[in-house]
Design an enzyme around this catalytic site. Sequence first.
Site, PDB file in Angstrom:
ATOM      1  N   SER A  86      32.178   4.852  91.166  1.00 46.83           N
ATOM      2  CA  SER A  86      33.298   5.434  92.103  1.00 46.83           C
ATOM      3  C   SER A  86      34.608   5.248  91.325  1.00 46.83           C
ATOM      4  O   SER A  86      35.405   6.296  91.522  1.00 46.83           O
ATOM      5  CB  SER A  86      32.969   4.597  93.384  1.00 46.83           C
ATOM      6  OG  SER A  86      32.095   4.937  93.993  1.00 46.83           O
TER       7      SER A  86
ATOM      8  N   ARG B 232      24.551   1.346  95.164  1.00 46.57           N
ATOM      9  CA  ARG B 232      25.722   1.870  95.789  1.00 46.57           C
ATOM     10  C   ARG B 232      25.644   0.997  97.243  1.00 46.57           C
ATOM     11  O   ARG B 232      25.567   1.895  98.161  1.00 46.57           O
ATOM     12  CB  ARG B 232      25.938   3.543  96.030  1.00 46.57           C
ATOM     13  CG  ARG B 232      25.649   4.272  94.834  1.00 46.57           C
ATOM     14  CD  ARG B 232      26.761   3.763  93.641  1.00 46.57           C
ATOM     15  NE  ARG B 232      27.867   4.479  93.911  1.00 46.57           N
ATOM     16  CZ  ARG B 232      28.238   5.583  93.490  1.00 46.57           C
ATOM     17  NH1 ARG B 232      27.247   6.676  92.944  1.00 46.57           N
ATOM     18  NH2 ARG B 232      29.508   6.311  93.393  1.00 46.57           N
TER      19      ARG B 232
HETATM   20  P1  NAD Z   1      27.178  12.369  92.899  1.00 45.92           P
HETATM   21  O1  NAD Z   1      28.322  12.462  91.814  1.00 45.92           O
HETATM   22  O2  NAD Z   1      26.104  12.232  92.568  1.00 45.92           O
HETATM   23  O3  NAD Z   1      27.353  13.942  93.631  1.00 45.92           O
HETATM   24  C1  NAD Z   1      28.477  14.486  93.994  1.00 45.92           C
HETATM   25  C2  NAD Z   1      28.399  15.228  95.263  1.00 45.92           C
HETATM   26  O4  NAD Z   1      27.722  16.419  94.990  1.00 45.92           O
HETATM   27  C3  NAD Z   1      27.657  14.353  96.170  1.00 45.92           C
HETATM   28  O5  NAD Z   1      28.232  14.416  97.501  1.00 45.92           O
HETATM   29  C4  NAD Z   1      26.241  15.358  96.487  1.00 45.92           C
HETATM   30  O6  NAD Z   1      26.109  15.354  98.017  1.00 45.92           O
HETATM   31  C5  NAD Z   1      26.869  16.757  96.047  1.00 45.92           C
HETATM   32  N1  NAD Z   1      25.905  17.715  95.826  1.00 45.92           N
HETATM   33  C6  NAD Z   1      24.789  17.601  95.132  1.00 45.92           C
HETATM   34  N2  NAD Z   1      24.218  18.996  95.098  1.00 45.92           N
HETATM   35  C7  NAD Z   1      25.094  19.821  95.697  1.00 45.92           C
HETATM   36  C8  NAD Z   1      25.042  21.367  95.831  1.00 45.92           C
HETATM   37  N3  NAD Z   1      24.020  21.863  95.469  1.00 45.92           N
HETATM   38  N4  NAD Z   1      26.190  21.679  96.662  1.00 45.92           N
HETATM   39  C9  NAD Z   1      27.107  21.001  96.901  1.00 45.92           C
HETATM   40  N5  NAD Z   1      27.284  19.720  97.045  1.00 45.92           N
HETATM   41  C10 NAD Z   1      26.169  19.245  96.378  1.00 45.92           C
HETATM   42  O7  NAD Z   1      27.729  11.520  94.043  1.00 45.92           O
HETATM   43  P2  NAD Z   1      28.910  10.246  94.393  1.00 45.92           P
HETATM   44  O8  NAD Z   1      30.250  11.220  94.437  1.00 45.92           O
HETATM   45  O9  NAD Z   1      28.929   9.353  93.407  1.00 45.92           O
HETATM   46  O10 NAD Z   1      28.358   9.623  95.786  1.00 45.92           O
HETATM   47  C11 NAD Z   1      27.933  10.234  96.651  1.00 45.92           C
HETATM   48  C12 NAD Z   1      27.772   9.460  97.996  1.00 45.92           C
HETATM   49  O11 NAD Z   1      27.205   8.261  97.619  1.00 45.92           O
HETATM   50  C13 NAD Z   1      29.317   9.258  98.603  1.00 45.92           C
HETATM   51  O12 NAD Z   1      29.819  10.266  99.084  1.00 45.92           O
HETATM   52  C14 NAD Z   1      28.783   8.103  99.375  1.00 45.92           C
HETATM   53  O13 NAD Z   1      28.273   8.551 100.629  1.00 45.92           O
HETATM   54  C15 NAD Z   1      27.840   7.148  98.689  1.00 45.92           C
HETATM   55  N6  NAD Z   1      28.281   5.984  98.014  1.00 45.92           N
HETATM   56  C16 NAD Z   1      28.496   4.993  98.677  1.00 45.92           C
HETATM   57  C17 NAD Z   1      29.043   3.789  98.020  1.00 45.92           C
HETATM   58  C18 NAD Z   1      28.777   2.276  98.510  1.00 45.92           C
HETATM   59  O14 NAD Z   1      28.360   2.251  99.577  1.00 45.92           O
HETATM   60  N7  NAD Z   1      29.236   1.454  97.697  1.00 45.92           N
HETATM   61  C19 NAD Z   1      29.666   3.907  96.702  1.00 45.92           C
HETATM   62  C20 NAD Z   1      30.084   5.398  96.199  1.00 45.92           C
HETATM   63  C21 NAD Z   1      29.160   6.250  96.895  1.00 45.92           C
END
Ligand code: NAD
Length: 408
Positions: free
Chosen positions: A159, A148
């Site tokens: 994403s 990511r």
């Molecule tokens: P994910 O699907 O793994 O998780 C979804 C969310 O659940 C996350 O925000 C995580 O913090 C949250 N979570 C985990 N346990 C929890 C709990 N007990 N209570 C509440 N929330 C909880 O994550 P995702 O949405 O695929 O991506 C997370 C982050 O990755 C993004 O927000 C971003 O910061 C980063 N990201 C970066 C890029 C990039 O730079 N290319 C792209 C996509 C995502």
Amino acid sequence: MPRRLLPYATRASTLRWRAAYYCNLVVKIGVPSETLQGEHRVALVPDGAAKLAGLRFEVRVQSDAGAAAGFTDKAYEDAGAVVEADRRSVLGAADVLLAVQPPTIADVAVLKPGAVTISFLQPATHAAVVEALAARRVTAFSLELLPRISRAQSMDALSSQASLAGYKAVLMAAHRLGKFFPMLMTAAGTIPPARVLVLGAGVAGLQAIATARRLGAVIEAYDVRPAVKEEVRSLGATFLELELETQEGQGGYAREQSAEFLARQRELLTGRVGAADVVITTAAVPGRRAPILVTAPMVRGMRRGSVIVDLASEMGGNCELTRPGRVIEVDGVWVDGTTNVPSTVALHASQLYSRNVTNLLEHLTKDATIRVDFEDEITSGACVTHGGEIVNERARQMMEAPQEVAAT
Ligand code: NAD
């Protein structure tokens, strides 16, 4: 000059590959129909086929591969692709196979040794497929394992699909809820806005907040990563400040939380869940079973007619009562465990996925050849099998601890 398939010679096994392909023909891209029940997406849409044809790849699509997503065989033909009725010839001719779901073991047996596959490979639940790909000497890329990083954003299928899931989750909830989302002032009286609680404010959660906001709901959201606080607020939701330590892990993800942490989190969330008309849960920790944030007593504490949409259902669910792939009713509360939500928005999901895979394919293409360069972070992060071996440590860990991530 025609496209050729050429692995970067960083390991001895690739040298043979180089010899086999160096003087080779036009690279053939194969796009088979998806066979998983309920999978309506297609890995390459006609626009993507036109782009690849323009880059002098030869694109072969199985007949009706795009039908469930709204793309006809004629649209592929107009885009310069060859449409074939026979699945085995699409698979058997492919130098690069583009798919959404992992190939089946039967499909792997038809692939050419040395072929490349790009799909969601799901190593945690498809260990036997990964082993078959390695044994067949296929170079398999898994889109879930793509780093990511900013450089990989245009290829980030996790994403693009999560964003669609977040949007659709709100519509699924609105459809089932016997209430309006917006506040309504009518001659017959005022209707208060629906209250939506979003747990997990990553890609899907933020899109759910934005969608619920557009529909006029009042939204609260919580995430264990405080980094998302400002994003949540900028979308017009209230960030719940719970008296809990942050749980920021590597790469912008959450880290795995202890049983004590989750018990305290559930205690602090009970009142907010009880006040919500809709709870949308998206919380995940990579490679782990989704944490339980909503217990059976918390569901029973909600008002009749309330709705929970659990987008973590494929990872076991954030709600204790979620049944993956089913919508159930418990004391008047709906618990929606629909799986593969992006497939319900198949046209746009396919368009975005297609752009992600064509961008990855372009990334792998250098000097008119496909190179597998393990010095490159994107390639080494996403490549799971190559040269007869499983070459990815993260994939290996997922395969060794499948109970952590398998849906219950
Ligand atoms: P994910 O699907 O793994 O998780 C979804 C969310 O659940 C996350 O925000 C995580 O913090 C949250 N979570 C985990 N346990 C929890 C709990 N007990 N209570 C509440 N929330 C909880 O994550 P995702 O949405 O695929 O991506 C997370 C982050 O990755 C993004 O927000 C971003 O910061 C980063 N990201 C970066 C890029 C990039 O730079 N290319 C792209 C996509 C995502």
